[in-house]
Design a protein around this motif. Structure first.
Motif, PDB file in Angstrom:
ATOM      1  N   LYS A 196      41.514  37.364  36.428  1.00  0.00           N
ATOM      2  CA  LYS A 196      41.718  37.640  37.850  1.00  0.00           C
ATOM      3  C   LYS A 196      43.200  37.548  38.177  1.00  0.00           C
ATOM      4  O   LYS A 196      43.940  36.779  37.577  1.00  0.00           O
ATOM      5  CB  LYS A 196      40.940  36.653  38.711  1.00  0.00           C
ATOM      6  CG  LYS A 196      39.439  36.849  38.598  1.00  0.00           C
ATOM      7  CD  LYS A 196      38.702  36.007  39.606  1.00  0.00           C
ATOM      8  CE  LYS A 196      37.201  36.283  39.486  1.00  0.00           C
ATOM      9  NZ  LYS A 196      36.441  35.468  40.424  1.00  0.00           N
ATOM     10  N   ASN A 219      43.462  37.246  43.424  1.00  0.00           N
ATOM     11  CA  ASN A 219      42.156  36.920  42.854  1.00  0.00           C
ATOM     12  C   ASN A 219      41.280  38.144  42.569  1.00  0.00           C
ATOM     13  O   ASN A 219      40.072  38.006  42.351  1.00  0.00           O
ATOM     14  CB  ASN A 219      41.411  35.918  43.740  1.00  0.00           C
ATOM     15  CG  ASN A 219      40.526  34.989  42.946  1.00  0.00           C
ATOM     16  OD1 ASN A 219      40.811  34.690  41.796  1.00  0.00           O
ATOM     17  ND2 ASN A 219      39.460  34.527  43.567  1.00  0.00           N
ATOM     18  N   ALA A 274      39.606  41.050  40.377  1.00  0.00           N
ATOM     19  CA  ALA A 274      39.215  41.151  38.973  1.00  0.00           C
ATOM     20  C   ALA A 274      40.133  42.151  38.264  1.00  0.00           C
ATOM     21  O   ALA A 274      40.445  43.208  38.805  1.00  0.00           O
ATOM     22  CB  ALA A 274      37.766  41.587  38.867  1.00  0.00           C
TER      23      ALA A 274
END
Length: 64
Positions: free
Chosen positions: A46, A51, A53
């Protein structure tokens, strides 16, 4: 007096000037080795900034 280095030239993970900058699909720039180390150490692919993916195919060299 030497010119000031722009903040965007520094890796947000290592805090050092990027030598091999890469850009993620979420448009954040990192030093390639620092991001690889961060992903390996965290065990989670991540983005450290937002954050999102990340997949290996989503990294591109950013030498602009």
């Amino acid at each position: 007096m030497p010119p000031k280095i722009p903040a965007e030239f520094y890796c947000p993970i290592s805090g050092e000037i990027m030598q091999e900058p890469i850009i993620t699909s979420c448009e954040h720039n990192f030093e390639a080795a620092a991001l690889s180390t961060w992903i390996y150490a965290s065990g989670d692919a991540k983005c450290p900034c937002c954050n999102a993916a990340l997949g290996q195919q989503e990294f591109k060299l950013n030498h602009e």
